[in-house]
Design an enzyme around this catalytic site. Sequence first.
Site, PDB file in Angstrom:
ATOM      1  N   ARG A  18       0.831  -1.221   0.000  1.00 58.62           N
ATOM      2  CA  ARG A  18       0.000   0.000   0.000  1.00 58.62           C
ATOM      3  C   ARG A  18       0.854   1.254   0.000  1.00 58.62           C
ATOM      4  O   ARG A  18       1.003   1.927  -1.019  1.00 58.62           O
ATOM      5  CB  ARG A  18      -0.942  -0.022   1.210  1.00 58.62           C
ATOM      6  N   ASP A  19       1.475   1.573   1.123  1.00 54.83           N
ATOM      7  CA  ASP A  19       2.250   2.806   1.207  1.00 54.83           C
ATOM      8  C   ASP A  19       3.440   2.771   0.256  1.00 54.83           C
ATOM      9  O   ASP A  19       3.833   3.784  -0.315  1.00 54.83           O
ATOM     10  CB  ASP A  19       2.736   3.015   2.648  1.00 54.83           C
ATOM     11  N   HIS A 217       5.679   4.446  12.468  1.00 53.37           N
ATOM     12  CA  HIS A 217       5.690   4.518  11.009  1.00 53.37           C
ATOM     13  C   HIS A 217       6.591   5.683  10.617  1.00 53.37           C
ATOM     14  O   HIS A 217       6.232   6.846  10.824  1.00 53.37           O
ATOM     15  CB  HIS A 217       4.253   4.744  10.502  1.00 53.37           C
ATOM     16  N   HIS A 219       9.094   7.660   7.724  1.00 55.09           N
ATOM     17  CA  HIS A 219       9.621   7.890   6.387  1.00 55.09           C
ATOM     18  C   HIS A 219      11.054   8.398   6.529  1.00 55.09           C
ATOM     19  O   HIS A 219      11.421   8.996   7.532  1.00 55.09           O
ATOM     20  CB  HIS A 219       8.744   8.883   5.619  1.00 55.09           C
ATOM     21  N   CYS A 250       3.860   9.963   0.059  1.00 51.30           N
ATOM     22  CA  CYS A 250       2.458  10.388   0.166  1.00 51.30           C
ATOM     23  C   CYS A 250       2.132  11.363  -0.955  1.00 51.30           C
ATOM     24  O   CYS A 250       2.840  12.365  -1.136  1.00 51.30           O
ATOM     25  CB  CYS A 250       2.217  11.056   1.526  1.00 51.30           C
ATOM     26  N   ASN A 259       9.215   4.958   2.960  1.00 49.85           N
ATOM     27  CA  ASN A 259       9.268   4.435   4.325  1.00 49.85           C
ATOM     28  C   ASN A 259      10.660   3.892   4.617  1.00 49.85           C
ATOM     29  O   ASN A 259      11.462   3.653   3.712  1.00 49.85           O
ATOM     30  CB  ASN A 259       8.275   3.288   4.484  1.00 49.85           C
TER      31      ASN A 259
END
Length: 306
Positions: A18-19, A217, A219, A250, A259
């Site tokens: 996903r990310d 989480h 980045h 994002c 990430n």
Amino acid sequence: MSQTGSQPSIELVEVGPRDGLQNEPDIVSTADKLALINRMISYGARRLEVASFVHPARVPQMADAEDVIAGLPDRNDVTYIGLTLNKRGVMRGLATKDGGKRGIDQAGCVLVASDTFGQKNQGQTIAEGIAENRAMIRFAKAEGLSAQVTISAAFGCPFEGEVKPETVLAIAEEMATEDPVEIALADTIGVGVPAQVEDLFGKLGDLLGGRIPMRCHFHDTRGTGIANAWAAYKSGVRAFDASLGGLGGCPFAPKATGNIATEDLIYMMERSGIDTGIDLDAVIQTNRGFAQVLGRELPSRVARAA
């Protein structure tokens, strides 16, 4: 390269499907996404963020969310997470279970610790995000899904700059009343540093009192992501989001990069005597295989050095 650690183990939440992919300019096919997820499971990932339920016009890479979920292997030892930004997203997540299908197991609810970013990311102020996430968590749980919540931009906002710890903790306190399975803090733009991470997670841990687990989480926009992960571990965090190869970003956070890489996180933890349950050699091989799909080398430092 996995080894049994002498310190408390960690849990990887693999967010690559996903990310990791949502900001990719070229659409990755459903078949390639499913092949990637299967490889991730084979290297030991047992919690995976597989898709997000967002409007395809805003995030085209996630337009096939339901098709990906329909093709997931039905394994009792794996938890599939679907990112949800509003109640409609939770409804889409629940619909993946229609007709007795496996579907997703957990709703990944999100709100933003900044009014400006929240409005750009999901059309919500902080107050609106709190109200919406309350409704999302209650609805998901009532319908048989577990629900966790992530407070995004917890270490800084691309539009407003500094985010006060008091703001983040006040949001966390509100969300804790809904008893999610986890509360995560996300450094969406990669601006945080270890001292900040240690302070904020230390305060969050005190607030939660061990009742609700914490997740992080990070980045790696400014190269502090892996150091921040270590600071989070030292502050009591045991669940870590990471993305194969360090992919990610994002669409609504200018210049935010990927990430922390799964390979880099696992290398650091295993070499520090902390068990992860992940086969690092298999992660590196998966990295190299998926690099061929994307047509470029992935950012992970460990995969390049290996």
